[in-house]
Design a protein around this motif. Sequence first.
Motif, PDB file in Angstrom:
ATOM      1  N   SER A   1     -17.795   5.050   4.770  1.00 26.22           N
ATOM      2  CA  SER A   1     -17.223   3.914   4.058  1.00 26.22           C
ATOM      3  C   SER A   1     -15.879   4.279   3.429  1.00 26.22           C
ATOM      4  O   SER A   1     -14.894   3.528   3.535  1.00 26.22           O
ATOM      5  CB  SER A   1     -18.195   3.431   2.978  1.00 26.22           C
ATOM      6  OG  SER A   1     -17.641   2.377   2.230  1.00 26.22           O
ATOM      7  N   VAL A   2     -15.826   5.449   2.787  1.00 26.19           N
ATOM      8  CA  VAL A   2     -14.592   5.884   2.110  1.00 26.19           C
ATOM      9  C   VAL A   2     -13.489   6.171   3.120  1.00 26.19           C
ATOM     10  O   VAL A   2     -12.328   5.767   2.939  1.00 26.19           O
ATOM     11  CB  VAL A   2     -14.868   7.120   1.236  1.00 26.19           C
ATOM     12  CG1 VAL A   2     -13.568   7.696   0.694  1.00 26.19           C
ATOM     13  CG2 VAL A   2     -15.806   6.766   0.087  1.00 26.19           C
ATOM     14  N   VAL A   3     -13.829   6.863   4.185  1.00 27.12           N
ATOM     15  CA  VAL A   3     -12.824   7.223   5.195  1.00 27.12           C
ATOM     16  C   VAL A   3     -12.270   5.976   5.876  1.00 27.12           C
ATOM     17  O   VAL A   3     -11.056   5.842   6.080  1.00 27.12           O
ATOM     18  CB  VAL A   3     -13.431   8.183   6.238  1.00 27.12           C
ATOM     19  CG1 VAL A   3     -12.501   8.333   7.435  1.00 27.12           C
ATOM     20  CG2 VAL A   3     -13.690   9.545   5.596  1.00 27.12           C
ATOM     21  N   GLU A   4     -13.144   5.046   6.228  1.00 26.18           N
ATOM     22  CA  GLU A   4     -12.680   3.825   6.897  1.00 26.18           C
ATOM     23  C   GLU A   4     -11.800   2.997   5.975  1.00 26.18           C
ATOM     24  O   GLU A   4     -10.777   2.446   6.406  1.00 26.18           O
ATOM     25  CB  GLU A   4     -13.883   3.010   7.378  1.00 26.18           C
ATOM     26  CG  GLU A   4     -14.622   3.653   8.548  1.00 26.18           C
ATOM     27  CD  GLU A   4     -15.844   2.857   8.972  1.00 26.18           C
ATOM     28  OE1 GLU A   4     -16.275   1.969   8.194  1.00 26.18           O
ATOM     29  OE2 GLU A   4     -16.395   3.127  10.060  1.00 26.18           O
ATOM     30  N   TYR A   5     -12.174   2.901   4.704  1.00 25.58           N
ATOM     31  CA  TYR A   5     -11.373   2.112   3.765  1.00 25.58           C
ATOM     32  C   TYR A   5     -10.055   2.819   3.440  1.00 25.58           C
ATOM     33  O   TYR A   5      -9.071   2.171   3.068  1.00 25.58           O
ATOM     34  CB  TYR A   5     -12.141   1.862   2.476  1.00 25.58           C
ATOM     35  CG  TYR A   5     -11.390   0.967   1.517  1.00 25.58           C
ATOM     36  CD1 TYR A   5     -11.370  -0.412   1.686  1.00 25.58           C
ATOM     37  CD2 TYR A   5     -10.678   1.508   0.444  1.00 25.58           C
ATOM     38  CE1 TYR A   5     -10.662  -1.229   0.827  1.00 25.58           C
ATOM     39  CE2 TYR A   5      -9.967   0.697  -0.424  1.00 25.58           C
ATOM     40  CZ  TYR A   5      -9.973  -0.668  -0.225  1.00 25.58           C
ATOM     41  OH  TYR A   5      -9.261  -1.466  -1.072  1.00 25.58           O
ATOM     42  N   GLY A   6     -10.031   4.150   3.583  1.00 27.90           N
ATOM     43  CA  GLY A   6      -8.839   4.917   3.238  1.00 27.90           C
ATOM     44  C   GLY A   6      -7.593   4.455   3.976  1.00 27.90           C
ATOM     45  O   GLY A   6      -6.482   4.524   3.438  1.00 27.90           O
ATOM     46  N   ILE A   7      -7.761   3.994   5.194  1.00 28.27           N
ATOM     47  CA  ILE A   7      -6.613   3.521   5.977  1.00 28.27           C
ATOM     48  C   ILE A   7      -6.005   2.290   5.317  1.00 28.27           C
ATOM     49  O   ILE A   7      -4.782   2.189   5.163  1.00 28.27           O
ATOM     50  CB  ILE A   7      -7.046   3.209   7.420  1.00 28.27           C
ATOM     51  CG1 ILE A   7      -7.628   4.471   8.082  1.00 28.27           C
ATOM     52  CG2 ILE A   7      -5.884   2.666   8.230  1.00 28.27           C
ATOM     53  CD1 ILE A   7      -8.263   4.220   9.434  1.00 28.27           C
ATOM     54  N   ARG A   8      -6.864   1.368   4.902  1.00 32.06           N
ATOM     55  CA  ARG A   8      -6.384   0.156   4.238  1.00 32.06           C
ATOM     56  C   ARG A   8      -5.824   0.478   2.857  1.00 32.06           C
ATOM     57  O   ARG A   8      -4.827  -0.105   2.423  1.00 32.06           O
ATOM     58  CB  ARG A   8      -7.529  -0.849   4.116  1.00 32.06           C
ATOM     59  CG  ARG A   8      -7.047  -2.260   3.786  1.00 32.06           C
ATOM     60  CD  ARG A   8      -8.191  -3.234   3.899  1.00 32.06           C
ATOM     61  NE  ARG A   8      -8.749  -3.529   2.590  1.00 32.06           N
ATOM     62  CZ  ARG A   8      -9.921  -4.116   2.399  1.00 32.06           C
ATOM     63  NH1 ARG A   8     -10.674  -4.422   3.422  1.00 32.06           N
ATOM     64  NH2 ARG A   8     -10.354  -4.380   1.193  1.00 32.06           N
ATOM     65  N   ALA A   9      -6.469   1.429   2.173  1.00 36.05           N
ATOM     66  CA  ALA A   9      -6.016   1.802   0.829  1.00 36.05           C
ATOM     67  C   ALA A   9      -4.607   2.390   0.867  1.00 36.05           C
ATOM     68  O   ALA A   9      -3.795   2.148  -0.035  1.00 36.05           O
ATOM     69  CB  ALA A   9      -6.985   2.808   0.211  1.00 36.05           C
ATOM     70  N   ALA A  10      -4.308   3.145   1.912  1.00 35.18           N
ATOM     71  CA  ALA A  10      -2.967   3.714   2.056  1.00 35.18           C
ATOM     72  C   ALA A  10      -1.932   2.612   2.189  1.00 35.18           C
ATOM     73  O   ALA A  10      -0.845   2.682   1.591  1.00 35.18           O
ATOM     74  CB  ALA A  10      -2.919   4.642   3.272  1.00 35.18           C
ATOM     75  N   ARG A  11      -2.261   1.579   2.946  1.00 31.93           N
ATOM     76  CA  ARG A  11      -1.349   0.451   3.107  1.00 31.93           C
ATOM     77  C   ARG A  11      -1.164  -0.294   1.783  1.00 31.93           C
ATOM     78  O   ARG A  11      -0.066  -0.770   1.467  1.00 31.93           O
ATOM     79  CB  ARG A  11      -1.903  -0.498   4.184  1.00 31.93           C
ATOM     80  CG  ARG A  11      -1.063  -1.730   4.460  1.00 31.93           C
ATOM     81  CD  ARG A  11       0.396  -1.421   4.684  1.00 31.93           C
ATOM     82  NE  ARG A  11       0.611  -0.385   5.679  1.00 31.93           N
ATOM     83  CZ  ARG A  11       1.792   0.151   5.945  1.00 31.93           C
ATOM     84  NH1 ARG A  11       2.856  -0.238   5.256  1.00 31.93           N
ATOM     85  NH2 ARG A  11       1.918   1.090   6.862  1.00 31.93           N
TER      86      ARG A  11
END
Length: 228
Positions: free
Chosen positions: A86-96
């Motif tokens: 969950s954290v890794v997948e959301y990390g991409i969006r969080a970076a944006r």
Amino acid sequence: MSPNDKLIDTDILVIGSGIAGLSFALKASSLGKVLVISKSSVQKGSTELAQGGIASVQSPADSVEQHIADTLNVGYGLAREDVVRSVVEYGIRAARELVDLGVPLDTEPGLPDKLALGLEGGHSRKRIIHVADATGRAVEEAYIAAVKRNPNIELLPDHCAIDLLTQHNLPVEHPLQKTPVCCWGAYVLDENRSLVRTVRSKITLLATGGGGRLYLHTTNPDVSTADG
């Protein structure tokens, strides 16, 4: 709000002003009035001291599955795979979201649209987005600026949460003692005026950080005392 108000009403109370508290406050501000309290200055905390950067899959040479595998490997069986995913997948969006917020993340020379990626321990690919070696400070400053621009968010520094406001604070014979535990806010100490305030809220979020100051030797800031 008057400096001497002992009772404060808000829709959402956020206890803690690091990256967790401020990012939540920004998102929650669309639902109502948000009050963010911090027991010191708003920027004082662990977020501003973070140096290296934030791990996020950003390169075609990398993948979510590889990032998950690296994380589970260094976790030595202590990490829950569903949480890691969950954290890794959301990390991409969080970076944006950080880019959209205005965090000046480092980019490749001559390529302003391509983030510069660093390599840190435990990672098999370059995936660390950063702002030189002061990433935390840049992120915190960007969030504080965004919060101050938001009319639905109020920042209250030098206010330390003492206790959550639940039915445990009511007399034993009170009818609410027989209902499921609910939280209606918190008792908060105004450190400058030695005044205890009651903050009533519909939603209360604990974003109080870690407890590194429990140890004699630590690089954690003075406010990291595990109050939450």
